[in-house]
Scaffold this active site. Sequence first.
Site, PDB file in Angstrom:
ATOM      1  N   HIS A 118      -8.924  39.590  42.852  1.00  0.00           N
ATOM      2  CA  HIS A 118      -8.114  38.569  42.866  1.00  0.00           C
ATOM      3  C   HIS A 118      -6.724  38.378  42.820  1.00  0.00           C
ATOM      4  O   HIS A 118      -5.979  37.770  43.281  1.00  0.00           O
ATOM      5  CB  HIS A 118      -9.087  37.244  43.114  1.00  0.00           C
ATOM      6  CG  HIS A 118     -10.081  37.383  44.345  1.00  0.00           C
ATOM      7  ND1 HIS A 118     -11.220  37.829  44.275  1.00  0.00           N
ATOM      8  CD2 HIS A 118      -9.918  36.707  45.549  1.00  0.00           C
ATOM      9  CE1 HIS A 118     -11.931  37.811  45.563  1.00  0.00           C
ATOM     10  NE2 HIS A 118     -10.949  37.296  46.305  1.00  0.00           N
ATOM     11  N   GLU A 130     -18.526  42.817  55.487  1.00  0.00           N
ATOM     12  CA  GLU A 130     -17.997  43.113  54.232  1.00  0.00           C
ATOM     13  C   GLU A 130     -19.203  43.581  53.386  1.00  0.00           C
ATOM     14  O   GLU A 130     -19.080  43.954  52.316  1.00  0.00           O
ATOM     15  CB  GLU A 130     -17.310  42.101  53.466  1.00  0.00           C
ATOM     16  CG  GLU A 130     -17.772  40.814  53.635  1.00  0.00           C
ATOM     17  CD  GLU A 130     -17.001  39.738  52.849  1.00  0.00           C
ATOM     18  OE1 GLU A 130     -15.925  39.969  52.348  1.00  0.00           O
ATOM     19  OE2 GLU A 130     -17.426  38.716  53.163  1.00  0.00           O
ATOM     20  N   ASP A 142     -14.463  43.828  49.775  1.00  0.00           N
ATOM     21  CA  ASP A 142     -15.663  44.070  49.562  1.00  0.00           C
ATOM     22  C   ASP A 142     -16.611  44.913  50.031  1.00  0.00           C
ATOM     23  O   ASP A 142     -17.397  45.584  49.508  1.00  0.00           O
ATOM     24  CB  ASP A 142     -16.465  42.552  49.870  1.00  0.00           C
ATOM     25  CG  ASP A 142     -16.221  41.322  48.881  1.00  0.00           C
ATOM     26  OD1 ASP A 142     -16.423  41.637  47.658  1.00  0.00           O
ATOM     27  OD2 ASP A 142     -15.895  40.334  49.437  1.00  0.00           O
ATOM     28  N   CYS A 163      -9.133  42.084  57.546  1.00  0.00           N
ATOM     29  CA  CYS A 163      -8.368  40.930  56.706  1.00  0.00           C
ATOM     30  C   CYS A 163      -8.453  41.584  55.223  1.00  0.00           C
ATOM     31  O   CYS A 163      -7.918  40.764  54.408  1.00  0.00           O
ATOM     32  CB  CYS A 163      -9.005  39.720  56.860  1.00  0.00           C
ATOM     33  SG  CYS A 163     -10.787  39.559  56.472  1.00  0.00           S
TER      34      CYS A 163
HETATM   35  C1  PEP Z   1     -12.425  41.268  51.728  1.00  0.00           C
HETATM   36  O1  PEP Z   1     -13.466  41.219  51.009  1.00  0.00           O
HETATM   37  O2  PEP Z   1     -11.834  42.166  52.127  1.00  0.00           O
HETATM   38  C2  PEP Z   1     -11.861  39.785  51.758  1.00  0.00           C
HETATM   39  C3  PEP Z   1     -10.867  39.833  52.684  1.00  0.00           C
HETATM   40  O3  PEP Z   1     -12.340  38.793  51.332  1.00  0.00           O
HETATM   41  P1  PEP Z   1     -12.177  38.651  49.794  1.00  0.00           P
HETATM   42  O4  PEP Z   1     -10.974  39.420  49.165  1.00  0.00           O
HETATM   43  O5  PEP Z   1     -11.536  37.014  49.694  1.00  0.00           O
HETATM   44  O6  PEP Z   1     -13.603  38.620  49.184  1.00  0.00           O
HETATM   45 MG    MG Z   2     -14.517  39.493  50.709  1.00  0.00          MG
END
Ligand code: PEP
Ligand code: MG
Length: 819
Positions: free
Chosen positions: A449, A685, A709, A756
């Site tokens: 993150h 995911e 993920d 995403c």
């Molecule tokens: C992902 O896992 O690609 C996603 C978009 O969700 P996050 O990164 O918030 O876990």
């Molecule tokens: Mg995710």
Amino acid sequence: MISLASQNVRLNATAKTKEDAIRAAGQLLVECGHIAPGYIDSMLGREQQANTYLSHGIAIPHGMPQHRDLIQKTGVCVIQIPAGVSWQNGETVHLIVGIAAKSDEHLGILAALTDVLDDPAAAGRLANTDNPEDIVAALTRQAPKGAITQGLVNAREITLNLLEGAGLHARPALAFAEVAQQYHCAVRVVYNGKVANGKAMASLLKLGVPGNGSITIQAEGSDADAALQALRSAIAAGLDDEPHQTEDLAPLTIPHWKPATELQSFTGVSASPGLAIGPLHLFQPTTLRVIQKGDTPKAEIQFLINALHEADAQLEDIHESVNTRSGKNQAAIFRAHQALLKDEELLDAVEQHIHTGNSAAWSWQLIIQQRVDEMKSLADERIAARAVDLHDVGQRVLRALAGATHAELILPDHPVILVADDLTPSDTARLDPTRVLGLCTALGGPTSHTAIIARSLDIPAIVGTGPAILELKNQAVCIIDGSAGQLHLHPTTADLESAEAFRHDLHSQRETENQTRYQPAILTDGHRVEIVANIGKAAEAAAAVEAGAEGIGLLRTEFLFLDRESAPTEDEQYAAYTEMIRALNGLPLIIRTLDIGGDKVLPYHPLAKEDNPFLGVRGIRLCLREPDLFLPQLRAIYRASQNGPVKIMFPMIATLEDWHAACEVAEKVRLEIGADPVDMGIMIEVPSAVLMAAEFAKEVDFFSIGTNDLTQYTLAMDRMHPALAKNVDGLHPAVLRLIDQTVRAATKENKWVGVCGGVAGDPLGALILTGLGVTELSMSLPSIAAVKARLRTTSKAKTQSLAQKALTLSTASEVRALA
Ligand code: PEP
Ligand code: MG
């Protein structure tokens, strides 16, 4: 299908040689207005490359793909030579079907021709008929509707699309059959209810599969899997159909800066692109808590042993990297530090304190401090100066022993390039881009993150640089190159000047891309990809529209919950969602319900400690267990949905039970509120969701693939793991194959698929995903204009070639090398 008339047929011709016969067929094509005369040479040229004889006295000469501009209109002409002409390898040809095809329109004729090929008597009749209509009728006969031949019973099978423009006409069909013939197993191809023998070109032609057509390949026998894999690769490579091999993508232009001189540099993984120049500031994020009272002496001694091992391993790593970067002499000091860890006298003294009931940390700190003080007081200045080494080693072991608490990130009042061990998501979220020019962390990976937030703030960032980076001292100036994943120290004046010039060029390129950011991403052949944004805060919705987004593909609602003393109330959430809906002014907003857990923890809502938090109670699993978090959020979303187009998406769906349970709760809330239904989708995911995508696709309105993920769960590499995170690459072929599988399952049910995860905003990733059939790409704001600009330069067919190629590769670096 193209038409064939009797004037396209010349009966009772003679030819001395094969060349004469091909020239005669070419001449008839010219006379019928299908080709320019130059194409005849191309037909002769093709014949040198490949024999176009089929069987039963029939040949199909045609030109080479690079000369298709000499074709005026697609068509076929037939020369009948009752006496026959000697072709090649002892074959005698009576019927020459000359083909001028711009693309796949002649497939119907080829399919009809194969009926003739299956029937030697029919071929013989056409060789001698004096009625051209017999030939016209035989070659334009439609295959009987719904003719279904039996497929194999216990076969392994795969379904895939041929490349656009590369239908199963003569050359690709031959290439397919040649691959299939290398295996013992039986191979069948099913298309549109018809079944062909995969080892016989003529049988394949009969299917009339156009470019982009979806075929099912069945194989039965001991080497069935190998055959299917080989056929998949051959199809991905274009089945010898030259146009796709020559139509390469323009190279991706991802500019990199290179220092002119050899600088001291640290290399990590690119987490956010861009280049910054500024002073280096090291953030030490931990304060140490040392408690005097110990556990049992046995337990405390074990803690000490573990901590010494950990410190030793860190020093080994640092020694390695400094040795490689700066040489043996510079690295020697870390060997000396390792030796201090084995100082028996020192360790005995620590143990004595442990045996009197003190903790290992307290005992260690006491003894180290005593030794440091003793060394400092020595008359020999050189020995006194080494006290600093003992102090460093002491702190390293203490950090491993004491348990570290997080300290507030406080920055100097001037802009800096921040170097840190790692930052929590909330630390990163609080970063002020006017004060942080660049970010470089020892830990983390491109999907952590920290990286995601750095990208959204448009701060050049490098992660996974390794612990040696924490040995740096603050410095007046350094250069961070986020795209190349490098931090350069002590730049020369010339390097500073060239870096500044590069930054300027990058800025100009961004400006150019920005000028077209409001235009849609329409590819050169008219295919459109929707480009939407990932956001985490209400204010970012307006910024997303400003950046060129066509909506929000992922609202990470957990960011509304971080960085606060308590959870936002239903009304606060309603206000935030409504503010976004208003800012979007009719553009869609996909709200993902809370995805807490893993690395995202709420300071005011402690979660039970788990050994593997990413495999634990996270995302939808947490929400289903904590109605106090879930219900107010759902109420706020449904209330807000009355103000504009909202879709709901659930994170971390692993099973159909998760999905059903989440829908049940949501539907109850919707009925209570009296809101209209909204589109409901899931994040893909977790690998199990891909494997069950066919079932999910029947029920959901859409899929959005979370590659961050999906990659960590597929590769079994924690996206936060200090050593592994840098390898969590969403362009790994394993992940791409799962995306391919997901898109296929969704397409069967007419559902759309977005992505995403971080790969969507990567220029190469965006092209590959488009080629795999993903129709919506959701990314951080700074990537939008660049991805749109890149997509506009290419065609769907080219992205498909690229994607099919990527699916056949073995490693993430091979995929990255496609750029
Ligand atoms: C992902 O896992 O690609 C996603 C978009 O969700 P996050 O990164 O918030 O876990
Ligand atoms: Mg995710």
